[in-house]
Design a protein around this motif. Structure first.
Motif, mmCIF file in Angstrom:
data_model
loop_
_atom_site.group_PDB
_atom_site.id
_atom_site.type_symbol
_atom_site.label_atom_id
_atom_site.label_comp_id
_atom_site.label_asym_id
_atom_site.label_seq_id
_atom_site.Cartn_x
_atom_site.Cartn_y
_atom_site.Cartn_z
ATOM 1 N N ASN A 1 0.824 -1.208 0.000
ATOM 2 C CA ASN A 1 0.000 0.000 0.000
ATOM 3 C C ASN A 1 0.861 1.261 0.000
ATOM 4 O O ASN A 1 2.034 1.240 0.378
ATOM 5 C CB ASN A 1 -0.914 0.018 1.230
ATOM 6 C CG ASN A 1 -0.134 0.078 2.529
ATOM 7 O OD1 ASN A 1 0.928 -0.539 2.646
ATOM 8 N ND2 ASN A 1 -0.654 0.783 3.526
ATOM 9 N N HIS A 2 0.241 2.362 -0.450
ATOM 10 C CA HIS A 2 0.838 3.687 -0.381
ATOM 11 C C HIS A 2 -0.096 4.558 0.456
ATOM 12 O O HIS A 2 -1.099 5.069 -0.059
ATOM 13 C CB HIS A 2 1.022 4.289 -1.785
ATOM 14 C CG HIS A 2 2.184 3.746 -2.529
ATOM 15 N ND1 HIS A 2 2.508 4.134 -3.822
ATOM 16 C CD2 HIS A 2 3.128 2.840 -2.179
ATOM 17 C CE1 HIS A 2 3.593 3.487 -4.222
ATOM 18 N NE2 HIS A 2 3.989 2.699 -3.250
ATOM 19 N N PRO B 1 3.713 3.180 -8.911
ATOM 20 C CA PRO B 1 4.960 2.533 -8.484
ATOM 21 C C PRO B 1 6.146 3.476 -8.567
ATOM 22 O O PRO B 1 6.278 4.259 -9.511
ATOM 23 C CB PRO B 1 5.105 1.380 -9.483
ATOM 24 C CG PRO B 1 4.399 1.860 -10.709
ATOM 25 C CD PRO B 1 3.244 2.683 -10.210
ATOM 26 N N SER B 2 7.010 3.403 -7.580
ATOM 27 C CA SER B 2 8.257 4.158 -7.615
ATOM 28 C C SER B 2 9.290 3.359 -8.400
ATOM 29 O O SER B 2 9.069 2.195 -8.763
ATOM 30 C CB SER B 2 8.774 4.378 -6.186
ATOM 31 O OG SER B 2 9.085 3.124 -5.587
ATOM 32 N N ARG B 3 10.425 3.975 -8.665
ATOM 33 C CA ARG B 3 11.505 3.242 -9.333
ATOM 34 C C ARG B 3 11.932 2.051 -8.486
ATOM 35 O O ARG B 3 12.256 0.980 -9.010
ATOM 36 C CB ARG B 3 12.694 4.167 -9.576
ATOM 37 C CG ARG B 3 12.455 5.227 -10.655
ATOM 38 C CD ARG B 3 13.717 6.018 -10.929
ATOM 39 N NE ARG B 3 13.504 7.001 -11.981
ATOM 40 C CZ ARG B 3 14.442 7.824 -12.421
ATOM 41 N NH1 ARG B 3 15.668 7.782 -11.898
ATOM 42 N NH2 ARG B 3 14.179 8.693 -13.390
ATOM 43 N N LEU C 1 9.478 -0.819 -8.960
ATOM 44 C CA LEU C 1 9.658 -1.508 -10.234
ATOM 45 C C LEU C 1 10.902 -2.404 -10.202
ATOM 46 O O LEU C 1 10.866 -3.544 -10.678
ATOM 47 C CB LEU C 1 9.762 -0.497 -11.373
ATOM 48 C CG LEU C 1 8.492 0.326 -11.643
ATOM 49 C CD1 LEU C 1 8.788 1.444 -12.634
ATOM 50 C CD2 LEU C 1 7.376 -0.564 -12.169
ATOM 51 N N ALA C 2 11.981 -1.894 -9.621
ATOM 52 C CA ALA C 2 13.216 -2.675 -9.554
ATOM 53 C C ALA C 2 13.036 -3.884 -8.638
ATOM 54 O O ALA C 2 13.481 -4.991 -8.964
ATOM 55 C CB ALA C 2 14.361 -1.792 -9.052
ATOM 56 N N ALA C 3 12.380 -3.679 -7.493
ATOM 57 C CA ALA C 3 12.151 -4.787 -6.566
ATOM 58 C C ALA C 3 11.264 -5.855 -7.198
ATOM 59 O O ALA C 3 11.505 -7.056 -7.037
ATOM 60 C CB ALA C 3 11.514 -4.263 -5.282
ATOM 61 N N THR C 4 10.249 -5.411 -7.931
ATOM 62 C CA THR C 4 9.349 -6.359 -8.596
ATOM 63 C C THR C 4 10.104 -7.211 -9.603
ATOM 64 O O THR C 4 9.901 -8.427 -9.696
ATOM 65 C CB THR C 4 8.203 -5.611 -9.293
ATOM 66 O OG1 THR C 4 7.481 -4.847 -8.327
ATOM 67 C CG2 THR C 4 7.252 -6.582 -9.966
ATOM 68 N N GLU C 5 11.003 -6.596 -10.365
ATOM 69 C CA GLU C 5 11.781 -7.353 -11.354
ATOM 70 C C GLU C 5 12.645 -8.405 -10.668
ATOM 71 O O GLU C 5 12.729 -9.556 -11.123
ATOM 72 C CB GLU C 5 12.652 -6.397 -12.170
ATOM 73 C CG GLU C 5 13.411 -7.101 -13.276
ATOM 74 C CD GLU C 5 14.014 -6.119 -14.279
ATOM 75 O OE1 GLU C 5 15.119 -6.404 -14.779
ATOM 76 O OE2 GLU C 5 13.376 -5.089 -14.563
ATOM 77 N N TYR D 1 -6.264 1.813 -6.893
ATOM 78 C CA TYR D 1 -5.227 0.793 -6.934
ATOM 79 C C TYR D 1 -4.512 0.852 -8.283
ATOM 80 O O TYR D 1 -5.016 1.423 -9.249
ATOM 81 C CB TYR D 1 -5.806 -0.608 -6.696
ATOM 82 C CG TYR D 1 -6.710 -1.115 -7.797
ATOM 83 C CD1 TYR D 1 -6.186 -1.795 -8.898
ATOM 84 C CD2 TYR D 1 -8.086 -0.930 -7.742
ATOM 85 C CE1 TYR D 1 -7.010 -2.255 -9.919
ATOM 86 C CE2 TYR D 1 -8.919 -1.387 -8.749
ATOM 87 C CZ TYR D 1 -8.372 -2.056 -9.836
ATOM 88 O OH TYR D 1 -9.180 -2.514 -10.837
ATOM 89 N N PHE D 2 -3.332 0.257 -8.309
ATOM 90 C CA PHE D 2 -2.529 0.186 -9.525
ATOM 91 C C PHE D 2 -2.100 -1.259 -9.726
ATOM 92 O O PHE D 2 -1.549 -1.882 -8.824
ATOM 93 C CB PHE D 2 -1.295 1.088 -9.400
ATOM 94 C CG PHE D 2 -0.408 1.102 -10.619
ATOM 95 C CD1 PHE D 2 -0.582 2.061 -11.600
ATOM 96 C CD2 PHE D 2 0.598 0.145 -10.783
ATOM 97 C CE1 PHE D 2 0.238 2.083 -12.730
ATOM 98 C CE2 PHE D 2 1.412 0.164 -11.903
ATOM 99 C CZ PHE D 2 1.227 1.126 -12.879
ATOM 100 N N SER D 3 -2.375 -1.796 -10.901
ATOM 101 C CA SER D 3 -1.979 -3.158 -11.263
ATOM 102 C C SER D 3 -0.803 -3.089 -12.223
ATOM 103 O O SER D 3 -0.921 -2.539 -13.322
ATOM 104 C CB SER D 3 -3.149 -3.895 -11.915
ATOM 105 O OG SER D 3 -2.693 -5.046 -12.607
ATOM 106 N N MET D 4 0.332 -3.652 -11.820
ATOM 107 C CA MET D 4 1.490 -3.653 -12.717
ATOM 108 C C MET D 4 1.226 -4.510 -13.949
ATOM 109 O O MET D 4 1.719 -4.201 -15.035
ATOM 110 C CB MET D 4 2.728 -4.148 -11.973
ATOM 111 C CG MET D 4 3.268 -3.173 -10.956
ATOM 112 S SD MET D 4 4.946 -3.588 -10.460
ATOM 113 C CE MET D 4 5.216 -2.322 -9.201
ATOM 114 N N ARG D 5 0.455 -5.568 -13.803
ATOM 115 C CA ARG D 5 0.168 -6.422 -14.959
ATOM 116 C C ARG D 5 -0.701 -5.675 -15.971
ATOM 117 O O ARG D 5 -0.391 -5.633 -17.160
ATOM 118 C CB ARG D 5 -0.526 -7.705 -14.508
ATOM 119 C CG ARG D 5 -0.816 -8.679 -15.663
ATOM 120 C CD ARG D 5 -1.498 -9.937 -15.154
ATOM 121 N NE ARG D 5 -2.798 -9.647 -14.585
ATOM 122 C CZ ARG D 5 -3.913 -9.515 -15.297
ATOM 123 N NH1 ARG D 5 -3.879 -9.618 -16.622
ATOM 124 N NH2 ARG D 5 -5.069 -9.255 -14.710
#
Length: 244
Positions: A177-178, A185-187, A190-194, A218-222
């Motif tokens: 959550n934010h 998403p922050s940088r 995104l890096a942690a997700t990768e 909400y934000f879905s990266m997919r």
């Protein structure tokens, strides 16, 4: 008598270890009944009761299909044991219906978000959890990973992988959550997700989505094409469109 109790406790422990390692199917019918009767007989030797049940009803299935009244006529079987044995077929049917049902399946991002939002309601700090989903997109387990501060939560990749392995499925969803109300998403996100996608891919687990929640959004990266893809066969990381 004390020696008998110690011997009996040792027998129970060996039986439990056997079932844990090899499953209930490794037991003979009388042993399976003896093991089930441990549930309602905390200290009693249930071996003789199991043999008496099989002698009376002919088979393991015959015991479970008997009425509670019939079961209670067997010496050593009380109301609690009779109720437990009689309910097992119904429990099995209920389980099978639940296992094959699509009710509660989180098949869309909207359903995922609706399921996750109440778990973060009122949170003042960032925190993260991992959902394990079965093959029908139903929740199998939920693991809270870590709680941070109002601005960030730092995840260890090994902790995410460990939770995913405990979940025992091939598909997981990461969520954090934010609290500031902006679900972008922050940088670092995104890096942690990768890194997480890559680490999970090495153990053949797919990160289905990484969802970021805010109070009303909400934000879905997919769905936003920001979620990397790990190819199990080649070990290659396919990054989202627009990312190097």
């Amino acid at each position: 008598m004390a020696g008998q109790n110690i011997s009996h406790e040792g027998h129970r422990q060996r039986m439990r270890a056997r079932v844990e390692q090899y499953g209930l199917e490794s037991l003979a019918p009388h042993e399976a009944l003896e093991y089930l009767l441990y549930i309602t007989n905390a200290r009693r030797d249930t071996n003789g009761i199991a043999h008496a049940l099989l002698e009376r009803f002919g088979s393991f299935a015959g015991v479970l299909e008997a009425s509670e009244e019939e079961l209670c006529r067997v010496p050593g079987v009380g109301p609690a044991s009779a109720r437990m044995l009689h309910l097992l077929p119904e429990v099995s049917r209920y389980y099978e219906h639940s296992r094959t049902s699509t009710e509660g399946a989180l098949t869309t991002t909207e359903r995922l978000a609706a399921y996750l939002k109440p778990r973060f309601a009122g949170a003042k700090q960032e925190k993260a959890l991992l959902l394990s989903l079965d093959s029908r997109s139903r929740v199998k387990s939920v693991y809270w990973l870590k709680e941070g501060n109002a601005r960030m939560v730092s995840l260890e990749v090994k902790d995410v992988v460990s939770a995913a392995l405990r979940g025992g499925t091939e598909s997981v969803v990461l969520c954090h959550n934010h609290p500031n109300g902006v679900p972008l998403p922050s940088r670092e996100d995104l890096a942690a997700t990768e890194n997480i996608v890559r680490a999970l891919g090495l153990v053949k687990i797919r990160l289905r989505d990484h969802i970021i929640l805010a109070e009303n959004d909400y934000f879905s990266m997919r769905e936003s094409n920001r979620l990397p893809f790990y190819d199990f066969e080649t070990g290659a990381m396919l990054r989202p469109y627009g990312r190097e």
